[in-house]
Design an enzyme around this catalytic site. Sequence first.
Site, PDB file in Angstrom:
ATOM      1  N   TYR A 148      -3.716 -11.647  15.095  1.00 47.68           N
ATOM      2  CA  TYR A 148      -3.375 -13.051  14.867  1.00 47.68           C
ATOM      3  C   TYR A 148      -2.960 -13.738  16.159  1.00 47.68           C
ATOM      4  CZ  TYR A 148      -3.624 -11.598  10.064  1.00 47.68           C
ATOM      5  OH  TYR A 148      -4.072 -11.101   8.869  1.00 47.68           O
ATOM      6  N   HIS A 205       2.345  -4.631   7.417  1.00 43.81           N
ATOM      7  CA  HIS A 205       1.432  -3.846   8.250  1.00 43.81           C
ATOM      8  C   HIS A 205       2.142  -2.596   8.758  1.00 43.81           C
ATOM      9  CE1 HIS A 205      -1.241  -7.543   9.359  1.00 43.81           C
ATOM     10  NE2 HIS A 205      -1.613  -6.971   8.242  1.00 43.81           N
ATOM     11  N   ARG A 247      -3.557 -15.339   3.333  1.00 39.06           N
ATOM     12  CA  ARG A 247      -2.682 -14.393   4.054  1.00 39.06           C
ATOM     13  C   ARG A 247      -2.880 -14.561   5.572  1.00 39.06           C
ATOM     14  NH1 ARG A 247      -0.172  -9.230   3.524  1.00 39.06           N
ATOM     15  NH2 ARG A 247      -0.966  -7.599   4.904  1.00 39.06           N
ATOM     16  N   HIS A 304      -7.187 -13.390   0.688  1.00 39.38           N
ATOM     17  CA  HIS A 304      -6.838 -12.805   1.977  1.00 39.38           C
ATOM     18  C   HIS A 304      -6.874 -13.867   3.079  1.00 39.38           C
ATOM     19  CE1 HIS A 304      -5.759  -8.781   3.221  1.00 39.38           C
ATOM     20  NE2 HIS A 304      -6.302  -9.015   4.404  1.00 39.38           N
ATOM     21  N   LYS A 349       0.836  -1.194   0.000  1.00 40.97           N
ATOM     22  CA  LYS A 349       0.000   0.000   0.000  1.00 40.97           C
ATOM     23  C   LYS A 349       0.873   1.246   0.000  1.00 40.97           C
ATOM     24  CE  LYS A 349      -3.952  -2.158   2.292  1.00 40.97           C
ATOM     25  NZ  LYS A 349      -4.872  -2.135   3.450  1.00 40.97           N
TER      26      LYS A 349
END
Length: 315
Positions: A296, A287, A264, A261, A190
């Site tokens: 997670y 991230h 992922r 995703h 991103k």
Amino acid sequence: MPTAPDPAEPELADGYRELLDRYLRHLGSERQLSDHTVRAYRADLTSLLEQLTRLGRTRLAETTLGDLRSWLARQQSVGQARSSIQRRATAARVFFAWARRVGEIETDPAVSLRSPKLQRRLPDTLDAADARQMLEQAITYAAEEGGPVALRDVALLEVLYGSGVRVAELCGLDLTDVDADRRTLRVFGKGRKERTVPLGAPAFRALDRWIAEGREALRIPASPPAIFLGERGGRIDQRVVRRIVHRALRLTDGAPDLGPHGLRHAMATHLLEGGADLRSVQEMLGHASLATTQIYTHVTTDRLRRAYEQAHPRA
């Protein structure tokens, strides 16, 4: 005879549309956000500017904190999810901060704008056994069917699960992003932020075989340098990747129906269960905040709790 206004065209005060277009160009060219993200900002801010127009705020400088709060309250009243309201509040804060920075407003009414806290939901994920079964089935299918598409699909699934890259990042990979000596991929995430992610031996073997044996069969003179090509020779489309993942998981007994995703999520969860530290996982996933990665740890803790309750005689 004058043309009737498009009923789908939102009603905005004079100057708002031009201001919005200017801001979206800033997001795309200067901040280098993806087209998908820019479209999301357009939808959220169009909703806001429509509300301001209805309230009679014909200039952005007339906006008050109360206006913004009433806009968010309206979202809640029509049943918008908390995550959507939170995203729209963020869009408003970033937009007004930009407007102040470029001199469109003198004071920023969105500085104190708060949004509802999200109820963090544990993401669905695959067990390690399900992931292994999915990949083994894809390899078996490729061996039976042959052909470049089957080789591509195996490599694609291995890379998604092996590296945890986002689907847009996978589609954006070029041949020059592969470092065979270090067995890594260069990924642009991103905001075009670059990171390097490792790739396991099975994934790298599948990728190497696709590039050496399958890619040339799909390549045409106009093909881009993309690692993964579609059947017509162009860069593979994200929708195609999603179909491949959904199909592979449908063929896996007991596996949840997840998209790319989900692979992922599985990669991150299995790394943490295997003893990887949170900072390393954060870096591999790209991230910006460690808080995003920390969800997670809840997934792995939840699994440990279930295992304890099932196995311990005094649970």
